[in-house]
Write an enzyme that holds these catalytic residues in place. Structure first.
Site, PDB file in Angstrom:
ATOM      1  N   HIS A 293       0.831  -1.209   0.000  1.00 23.04           N
ATOM      2  CA  HIS A 293       0.000   0.000   0.000  1.00 23.04           C
ATOM      3  C   HIS A 293       0.859   1.251   0.000  1.00 23.04           C
ATOM      4  O   HIS A 293       1.856   1.361   0.706  1.00 23.04           O
ATOM      5  CB  HIS A 293      -1.009   0.005   1.146  1.00 23.04           C
ATOM      6  CG  HIS A 293      -0.429   0.034   2.533  1.00 23.04           C
ATOM      7  ND1 HIS A 293      -0.105   1.203   3.177  1.00 23.04           N
ATOM      8  CD2 HIS A 293      -0.148  -0.956   3.414  1.00 23.04           C
ATOM      9  CE1 HIS A 293       0.345   0.938   4.397  1.00 23.04           C
ATOM     10  NE2 HIS A 293       0.336  -0.368   4.559  1.00 23.04           N
ATOM     11  N   ASP A 305       6.351   0.800   6.752  1.00 21.10           N
ATOM     12  CA  ASP A 305       4.916   0.583   6.568  1.00 21.10           C
ATOM     13  C   ASP A 305       4.332   1.682   5.693  1.00 21.10           C
ATOM     14  O   ASP A 305       3.952   2.730   6.207  1.00 21.10           O
ATOM     15  CB  ASP A 305       4.233   0.569   7.934  1.00 21.10           C
ATOM     16  CG  ASP A 305       2.779   0.195   7.869  1.00 21.10           C
ATOM     17  OD1 ASP A 305       2.359  -0.354   6.847  1.00 21.10           O
ATOM     18  OD2 ASP A 305       2.056   0.464   8.847  1.00 21.10           O
ATOM     19  N   GLU A 339      -4.992   1.713   2.518  1.00 21.17           N
ATOM     20  CA  GLU A 339      -5.018   0.516   3.366  1.00 21.17           C
ATOM     21  C   GLU A 339      -5.167   0.877   4.829  1.00 21.17           C
ATOM     22  O   GLU A 339      -5.847   0.181   5.583  1.00 21.17           O
ATOM     23  CB  GLU A 339      -3.742  -0.307   3.146  1.00 21.17           C
ATOM     24  CG  GLU A 339      -3.733  -1.661   3.856  1.00 21.17           C
ATOM     25  CD  GLU A 339      -3.176  -1.631   5.264  1.00 21.17           C
ATOM     26  OE1 GLU A 339      -3.279  -2.658   5.967  1.00 21.17           O
ATOM     27  OE2 GLU A 339      -2.640  -0.577   5.692  1.00 21.17           O
ATOM     28  N   GLU A 340      -4.533   1.965   5.247  1.00 24.10           N
ATOM     29  CA  GLU A 340      -4.442   2.246   6.681  1.00 24.10           C
ATOM     30  C   GLU A 340      -5.773   2.628   7.317  1.00 24.10           C
ATOM     31  O   GLU A 340      -6.027   2.278   8.460  1.00 24.10           O
ATOM     32  CB  GLU A 340      -3.421   3.364   6.931  1.00 24.10           C
ATOM     33  CG  GLU A 340      -1.975   2.982   6.633  1.00 24.10           C
ATOM     34  CD  GLU A 340      -1.403   1.946   7.587  1.00 24.10           C
ATOM     35  OE1 GLU A 340      -2.154   1.409   8.424  1.00 24.10           O
ATOM     36  OE2 GLU A 340      -0.195   1.655   7.478  1.00 24.10           O
ATOM     37  N   ASP A 367       3.591  -6.361   3.485  1.00 30.00           N
ATOM     38  CA  ASP A 367       3.182  -5.292   4.401  1.00 30.00           C
ATOM     39  C   ASP A 367       3.582  -5.629   5.832  1.00 30.00           C
ATOM     40  O   ASP A 367       2.834  -5.391   6.771  1.00 30.00           O
ATOM     41  CB  ASP A 367       1.672  -5.068   4.289  1.00 30.00           C
ATOM     42  CG  ASP A 367       1.203  -3.839   5.050  1.00 30.00           C
ATOM     43  OD1 ASP A 367       2.063  -3.009   5.406  1.00 30.00           O
ATOM     44  OD2 ASP A 367      -0.003  -3.702   5.294  1.00 30.00           O
ATOM     45  N   HIS A 456       3.652   3.074  12.400  1.00 34.24           N
ATOM     46  CA  HIS A 456       2.606   3.980  12.867  1.00 34.24           C
ATOM     47  C   HIS A 456       3.148   5.034  13.833  1.00 34.24           C
ATOM     48  O   HIS A 456       2.392   5.582  14.636  1.00 34.24           O
ATOM     49  CB  HIS A 456       1.452   3.229  13.539  1.00 34.24           C
ATOM     50  CG  HIS A 456       0.683   2.343  12.614  1.00 34.24           C
ATOM     51  ND1 HIS A 456      -0.523   1.770  12.971  1.00 34.24           N
ATOM     52  CD2 HIS A 456       0.924   1.913  11.353  1.00 34.24           C
ATOM     53  CE1 HIS A 456      -0.973   1.023  11.963  1.00 34.24           C
ATOM     54  NE2 HIS A 456      -0.096   1.112  10.972  1.00 34.24           N
TER      55      HIS A 456
END
Length: 500
Positions: A293, A305, A339-340, A367, A456
């Site tokens: 993503h 990520d 995606e997130e 991922d 994140h």
């Protein structure tokens, strides 16, 4: 990386999320792996695989592209100009690499705006505490009133403990979830569902211990999903240390928190999935799709990520093209969007595929970061659920046994880079809509030694991606995709009944 889809709920997604519940947990059993076993595929493809591995060891194009993405585009939350810059750049990158049929599939994505935010923990009396919280609002959260919220805290160690509380014990208070660290999948349940479960009991706001095992005063954001039947309350993640301190202070007496968040939703924005191909030489209608993503959270650079995922898959496809290898089937590279915090890219891609889903030979998603690769995971999320007994391959249907044998055969081509294992369970959020309709799913398996320490967070930056391990991931993906796109047989896939 999220491994959760708000718009699609069902057994397959439950398996995916539950499977990762053990990842990163100190007491989690090791995932069952199978060693490589050379067979006819190894004999047929050894020369091509050796060429790929040799080229991958020195090719820097993928890492150079990752560097640009991180340093010059940076964070790219859905709905932001930075994401659309990344989409346009990704399409041009594929064109310059010589991929065919490059396009951007339009996708409308949500526009969540964080705004300014802050939090403070406070106590009264002798030794009074008044200190700022290390916090990050959760994605898709609503904001507080302009003046913020000041309320007493109620400490909650589990959903079971919350369920045991009366509404009077929760009403008007700020619920602080600190379940300890039990792995990413377990802990993200509190981030995803905690705000609505607490809101249903009258909570004014929610704070959640960050989903990580590392205590470094770094909060980890991530998405939440509001239940339409419960009030929407502001929610934020706090550092492990702050969650533990609040727990200690609550044992001494009342603790208050002041929370201020400007978070809000704006109108959807058009972005898109970036798509490019190596068209198959004999069966171009059949597809091996691979990617990750392109969106990220609004903190850090989105390096692991999932910058590492899209750039490693790009490098893999680019290597196959550079070497002039012509697989029988089409290899399609996709940088999925959103995606997130919505999975709209994966959903839109499945809709675009339509009734041609039967032509999809495999779906590969990267991922989990580009740490030291160990091998590939394949299907079977149910075998990864907490408490589930490992399913012996010998007890599987014959077609599944043949598929695992084929993957062990392919893995034997990669012994020189140490990625010669096959494990049960593999996939990702973006490909789940494909997998639900029977497309075989795969994903790289790495050591994941530090992935959940920084994803994140502000710490998800380029320096966390080792160029050598990045190239090994790309090499493994290239060999895997090329053989799957060229070999005579196909892997087994199984439809999963989706439920609302």
């Amino acid at each position: 990386m999220k491994y959760f889809a708000a718009a699609l709920t069902g057994a397959a997604l439950l398996f995916a999320q539950s499977g990762l519940s053990q990842m990163g947990s100190p007491d989690a059993p090791a995932q069952p792996t199978m060693p490589a076993v050379a067979g006819p595929l190894a004999a047929k493809y050894k020369a091509d695989a050796d060429r790929i591995l040799q080229a991958a060891a020195t090719d820097e194009d993928g890492y150079v592209a990752l560097t640009y993405l991180c340093d010059h585009v940076g964070k790219r939350l859905s709905g932001t100009p930075q994401l659309n810059t990344a989409v346009e750049w990704g399409a041009e990158l594929m064109r310059k690499a010589g991929l065919q049929n490059v396009m951007v599939q339009p996708v409308m994505v949500p526009r969540w705006v964080r705004g300014s935010e802050s939090g403070t923990m406070m106590t009264d009396g002798v030794g009074a505490v008044n200190r700022p919280l290390h916090m990050l609002g959760l994605g898709m959260s609503v904001g507080t009133p302009v003046e913020g919220i000041t309320a007493e805290v109620v400490f909650v160690p589990s959903f079971r403990a919350l369920d045991a509380m009366t509404p009077e014990q929760v009403k008007g208070k700020i619920v602080v979830f600190n379940p300890g660290w039990h792995g990413y999948g377990v802990n993200t349940q509190y981030r995803t569902y905690g705000p609505s479960r607490a809101g249903a009991k009258g909570a004014a706001a929610v704070l959640v211990r960050s989903a990580t095992g590392l205590a470094m005063q770094i909060p980890h954001t991530g998405t939440l999903v509001y239940d339409a039947k419960a009030p929407k309350v502001p929610a934020a993640a706090i550092s492990v240390e702050d969650a533990l301190m609040i727990e200690r202070l609550c044992k001494e007496g009342p603790v208050r928190v002041h929370l201020q968040m400007e978070a809000h939703m704006e109108a959807d924005v058009q972005a898109g999935n970036v798509i490019g191909e190596i068209v198959g030489s004999e069966q171009p209608e059949q597809v091996v799709v691979m990617g990750g993503h392109i969106d990220s959270w609004d903190v850090g650079q989105g390096a692991q990520d999932d910058g590492s995922g899209i750039m490693a898959t790009y490098e893999a496809v680019s290597l196959i093209h550079k070497l002039g290898l012509k697989p029988k089937r089409t290899i399609r590279l996709v940088f999925w969007v959103n995606e997130e915090n919505g999975d709209r890219g994966g959903i839109a891609y499945r809709k675009m595929v339509g009734d041609k889903i039967g032509d999809y030979v495999a779906a590969i998603e990267m991922d989990e970061g580009a740490e030291k690769p160990l091998g590939m995971g394949y299907g079977g999320f149910e075998s990864m659920m907490p408490g589930a007994k490992a399913v012996q391959v010998s007890q599987m249907p014959a077609e599944d046994q043949r598929s695992f044998a084929a993957l062990q055969d392919i893995a034997s081509l990669m012994g020189s880079i140490g990625t010669d294992t096959v494990s049960q369970g593999g996939g990702g959020s973006d490909i789940e809509p494909l997998v639900a309709d029977g497309v075989p799913s795969l994903s790289p398996r790495t050591t994941a030694a530090h992935y959940f320490d920084w994803h994140h967070t502000e710490a998800d930056t380029l320096d966390k991606v080792d160029p050598v391990e990045f190239n090994k991931n790309a090499a493994m993906l290239a060999v895997e995709a090329y053989v799957l796109a060229d070999m005579d047989g196909r892997l087994a896939g199984h439809k999963v009944t989706m439920r609302e």
